[in-house]
Design a protein around this motif. Sequence first.
Motif, short mmCIF file in Angstrom:
data_model
loop_
_atom_site.label_atom_id
_atom_site.label_comp_id
_atom_site.label_asym_id
_atom_site.label_seq_id
_atom_site.Cartn_x
_atom_site.Cartn_y
_atom_site.Cartn_z
N GLY A 30 74.63 26.10 -14.74
CA GLY A 30 74.55 24.82 -14.05
C GLY A 30 75.01 23.67 -14.89
N SER A 31 75.13 22.49 -14.26
CA SER A 31 75.73 21.33 -14.90
C SER A 31 74.90 20.79 -16.06
CB SER A 31 75.96 20.22 -13.86
OG SER A 31 74.73 19.85 -13.25
N GLY A 32 73.60 21.02 -16.07
CA GLY A 32 72.77 20.51 -17.14
C GLY A 32 72.48 21.51 -18.24
N SER A 33 73.26 22.58 -18.29
CA SER A 33 72.99 23.66 -19.24
C SER A 33 73.70 23.44 -20.57
CB SER A 33 73.45 24.99 -18.65
OG SER A 33 74.87 25.01 -18.54
N LEU A 34 73.30 24.22 -21.56
CA LEU A 34 73.99 24.22 -22.85
C LEU A 34 75.44 24.63 -22.69
CD1 LEU A 34 74.19 24.15 -25.94
CD2 LEU A 34 73.10 26.41 -26.00
N ALA A 90 65.46 36.19 -34.04
CA ALA A 90 65.99 34.85 -34.33
C ALA A 90 65.10 34.07 -35.29
CB ALA A 90 66.17 34.08 -33.03
N ASP A 91 65.75 33.27 -36.13
CA ASP A 91 65.05 32.33 -37.01
C ASP A 91 65.05 30.93 -36.43
OD1 ASP A 91 64.54 33.95 -39.63
OD2 ASP A 91 66.62 34.39 -39.09
N PHE A 92 66.04 30.62 -35.61
CA PHE A 92 66.12 29.34 -34.90
C PHE A 92 66.65 29.61 -33.50
CE2 PHE A 92 66.62 28.14 -39.35
CZ PHE A 92 65.75 27.07 -39.48
N VAL A 93 66.20 28.81 -32.55
CA VAL A 93 66.71 28.88 -31.18
C VAL A 93 67.25 27.51 -30.80
CG1 VAL A 93 66.15 29.21 -28.74
CG2 VAL A 93 65.15 30.73 -30.48
N ILE A 94 68.50 27.46 -30.38
CA ILE A 94 69.08 26.24 -29.82
C ILE A 94 69.31 26.53 -28.35
CG2 ILE A 94 71.03 24.65 -29.85
CD1 ILE A 94 71.40 25.25 -32.80
N GLY A 95 68.63 25.81 -27.47
CA GLY A 95 68.67 26.19 -26.07
C GLY A 95 68.62 25.02 -25.12
N ASP A 96 68.23 25.33 -23.88
CA ASP A 96 68.17 24.35 -22.81
C ASP A 96 66.95 24.65 -21.94
OD1 ASP A 96 69.01 26.59 -21.41
OD2 ASP A 96 71.07 25.89 -21.15
N HIS A 97 67.05 24.41 -20.64
CA HIS A 97 65.90 24.60 -19.75
C HIS A 97 65.86 25.99 -19.13
CE1 HIS A 97 69.31 23.28 -17.40
NE2 HIS A 97 68.72 23.68 -16.27
N GLY A 98 66.55 26.95 -19.71
CA GLY A 98 66.56 28.30 -19.19
C GLY A 98 65.37 29.12 -19.64
N LEU A 109 66.48 21.60 -28.61
CA LEU A 109 67.07 21.51 -27.28
C LEU A 109 68.40 20.78 -27.37
CD1 LEU A 109 63.94 20.67 -25.11
CD2 LEU A 109 65.05 22.89 -25.43
N ALA A 110 69.46 21.49 -27.00
CA ALA A 110 70.79 20.88 -26.97
C ALA A 110 71.08 20.27 -25.62
CB ALA A 110 71.85 21.94 -27.31
N ALA A 111 70.33 20.69 -24.60
CA ALA A 111 70.47 20.16 -23.25
C ALA A 111 69.18 20.43 -22.50
CB ALA A 111 71.65 20.82 -22.52
#
Length: 405
Positions: free
Chosen positions: A192-196, A263-271, A286-288
Amino acid sequence: MTSAEVLVIVHTTVYGQRLRDAHALLDADPRIRVRFTVAPHTFNQGAAAHVRRLGGTVLPWPEAVRRRFDLVLAAGSHGLERVHGPTVRLPHGVGHIKLSPTGVGAGRTVAGLGPEYVVWNGRLVPVAYALAHQDDRTELVRGCPEALSIAEVVGDADHDRIAAALPARERYRAALGLLPGDRLVLLCSTWGSGSLFSRLDAVLPRLAAELPRRGHRAALLVHPNVSAVHGPRTVRARATAAARGVVSVLGPQKDWRPLLVAADFVIGDHGSVTLYGTMTGAPILLAAHPSRGINPRSPGAQLARTAPVLSPSRPLTAQLAHAAEHYRRDGYAAIAARISSEPGRFDLRMRRLLYRVLGLGEPAHPAVPPALPLPAPLWPAAADGGAGAPRAAATRAVSGAASDV
């Protein structure tokens, strides 16, 4: 001799992944024959391939809607009113994070928990709705109170598999090819449009330029719906080009759960995958995370109020270090506790529900949750070469199952 026929409706790859732990509870019973079909859906590209990877065959949809079954399993709603047989519906994601695209303002229901998902012409279509958490029942009261009579809280299979795997985290890291001391940065995107994924051209080049090559690995999980729309080859090519040879790009069938455990770090969104990350102890950035279209009462919204947000103007490594320094496990554990209110009991409760609908006695042995399988290596050169092996920087495009969410 087979005494019951079960139909598993795989609308999309993600829905198929959500159903795998449910129909697995029936697969070994000689009294039951499990069949699969792919229902019409905008994102059903790859669904038939998912069934074949399970070792199943696809019953054509027109034939599936002509026959009667003793049980129907689904994680989506499209076409369920056409199917003959008692239907058990599961959520297609975790935490019921998103609002339904229908409705306006405060009238919007939570996706999956409004009448448009379970009611057809004034009739409840499923005979049971298997929910993960008591909070979901509360949302159901708000959005579709007539469905409360069919709601049953059974827990969440992915929650249970991840929780059981975490004590053996080093085994999963070694299987992936990570060396002792390596740090794995996992990027995970919904659709979707608001995703990473909509920001990959901004995030991946920064990761490629700033992440130290020595002692660090990075992998990208993209929601299968993105591949269903654009095609896996296009998604992989775009991400690989933006990553400049640093990030392993996982295809839509890669099992995401071992990556999250490692994982040691998570970069994610609203998923959903980002939300499952609250279980692991890995700091989350959170990147998005769009404010519109998100259920404000959901654990996803709570995560957005808790996790730091990736800044475009600060060095990435400094932000990772800041996230690690300020990470407080208890705050994330409170969010993770909202994924399942029946931790460790999905198999027991789900099997009980399915056999009750089938009208059959359960097998005379406990429903023991299977262990999360060890993954194939993503970095085999490192795994084979040992601690002193040179580290290749080439991106590896890996095919196989991505996120359930």
